[in-house]
Design a protein around this motif. Sequence first.
Motif, PDB file in Angstrom:
ATOM      1  N   UNK A 116     -28.498 -13.763 -61.651  1.00  0.00           N
ATOM      2  CA  UNK A 116     -28.811 -14.221 -60.303  1.00  0.00           C
ATOM      3  C   UNK A 116     -28.324 -15.631 -60.016  1.00  0.00           C
ATOM      4  N   UNK A 117     -28.196 -16.444 -61.041  1.00  0.00           N
ATOM      5  CA  UNK A 117     -27.845 -17.854 -60.874  1.00  0.00           C
ATOM      6  C   UNK A 117     -26.798 -18.194 -61.937  1.00  0.00           C
ATOM      7  N   UNK A 118     -25.533 -17.871 -61.660  1.00  0.00           N
ATOM      8  CA  UNK A 118     -24.510 -17.938 -62.706  1.00  0.00           C
ATOM      9  C   UNK A 118     -24.170 -19.351 -63.153  1.00  0.00           C
ATOM     10  N   UNK A 119     -23.766 -19.430 -64.407  1.00  0.00           N
ATOM     11  CA  UNK A 119     -23.232 -20.657 -64.992  1.00  0.00           C
ATOM     12  C   UNK A 119     -21.907 -20.319 -65.661  1.00  0.00           C
ATOM     13  N   UNK A 120     -21.143 -21.339 -65.969  1.00  0.00           N
ATOM     14  CA  UNK A 120     -19.893 -21.115 -66.685  1.00  0.00           C
ATOM     15  C   UNK A 120     -20.157 -20.514 -68.062  1.00  0.00           C
ATOM     16  N   UNK A 155     -35.801 -17.566 -67.077  1.00  0.00           N
ATOM     17  CA  UNK A 155     -34.842 -18.657 -67.130  1.00  0.00           C
ATOM     18  C   UNK A 155     -34.831 -19.196 -68.559  1.00  0.00           C
ATOM     19  N   UNK A 156     -34.111 -20.278 -68.785  1.00  0.00           N
ATOM     20  CA  UNK A 156     -34.130 -20.903 -70.102  1.00  0.00           C
ATOM     21  C   UNK A 156     -35.546 -21.359 -70.429  1.00  0.00           C
ATOM     22  N   UNK A 157     -35.997 -21.048 -71.623  1.00  0.00           N
ATOM     23  CA  UNK A 157     -37.330 -21.452 -72.036  1.00  0.00           C
ATOM     24  C   UNK A 157     -37.331 -22.907 -72.510  1.00  0.00           C
ATOM     25  N   UNK A 158     -38.479 -23.543 -72.369  1.00  0.00           N
ATOM     26  CA  UNK A 158     -38.609 -24.918 -72.852  1.00  0.00           C
ATOM     27  C   UNK A 158     -38.259 -25.010 -74.329  1.00  0.00           C
ATOM     28  N   UNK A 159     -38.603 -23.973 -75.072  1.00  0.00           N
ATOM     29  CA  UNK A 159     -38.344 -23.968 -76.514  1.00  0.00           C
ATOM     30  C   UNK A 159     -36.860 -23.847 -76.854  1.00  0.00           C
ATOM     31  N   UNK A 160     -36.026 -23.549 -75.832  1.00  0.00           N
ATOM     32  CA  UNK A 160     -34.591 -23.359 -76.073  1.00  0.00           C
ATOM     33  C   UNK A 160     -33.735 -24.503 -75.545  1.00  0.00           C
ATOM     34  N   UNK A 168     -27.229 -25.160 -69.262  1.00  0.00           N
ATOM     35  CA  UNK A 168     -28.091 -24.932 -68.094  1.00  0.00           C
ATOM     36  C   UNK A 168     -28.373 -26.241 -67.360  1.00  0.00           C
ATOM     37  N   UNK A 169     -27.301 -26.890 -66.889  1.00  0.00           N
ATOM     38  CA  UNK A 169     -27.465 -28.145 -66.173  1.00  0.00           C
ATOM     39  C   UNK A 169     -28.194 -27.927 -64.850  1.00  0.00           C
ATOM     40  N   UNK A 170     -29.265 -28.692 -64.632  1.00  0.00           N
ATOM     41  CA  UNK A 170     -30.008 -28.621 -63.387  1.00  0.00           C
ATOM     42  C   UNK A 170     -31.039 -27.521 -63.320  1.00  0.00           C
ATOM     43  N   UNK A 171     -31.162 -26.705 -64.369  1.00  0.00           N
ATOM     44  CA  UNK A 171     -32.166 -25.655 -64.410  1.00  0.00           C
ATOM     45  C   UNK A 171     -33.496 -26.234 -64.905  1.00  0.00           C
TER      46      UNK A 171
END
Length: 199
Positions: A116-120, A155-160, A168-171
């Motif tokens: 849903x929210x693509x990154x490179x 989304x990216x987990x805090x643990x990751x 994941x810039x800005x996520x």
Amino acid sequence: MKLLLVGANGTIGSAVYKELSHDVEIITASRSNSDVEVDITSPASISRMFEQVGQVDAVASAAGAAHFGFVDEMTPEQNLIAVNSKLLGQIHLILLGLKYIRDKGSITLTTGILMDDPIEKAASAAMANGGIRAFVQSAAIELPRGIRINHVSPSMLEDSIEKYGPLFQGFEPVSSKRVGLAFRKSILGAQTGQSYYVY
């Protein structure tokens, strides 16, 4: 309730285990250091796992690998990592495991925000996530015996952050607790064909 948790040793699997281990009987499955070993890229391995575990009330998958790399540099073989693992691996858990899931049981698969929210570098992962979402929505209308199916898309987990933060810039990272609660809703709730977004 007996829950088979595939990918139990990963970040998401650990969050699910922590959230549910006091309420349900959990059988852990992964490539190593679990109650039962499984390689989800191998249908034969999946079949052996279910034969060993037997009947369960729920299956939750927190497993699935993908190659991260630029599209113009990606090879078909690299793209197949996500196809064979996150996409087909999770689908094969259903196709091969359905007869082991009790009436009115549940299946929960894992997708992710990248569809849903693509990154490179994440086109292959996004492809697998989107394929799982479409499969869940379609399979929900025809699964037998009252069996439910949903997917959790974190989304990216805090643990990751340490591992994946630079991608994941800005996520805004999400807590393991929120991801665990989404699995709780899917496994212990009553909905089917749902997408639980933890963004």
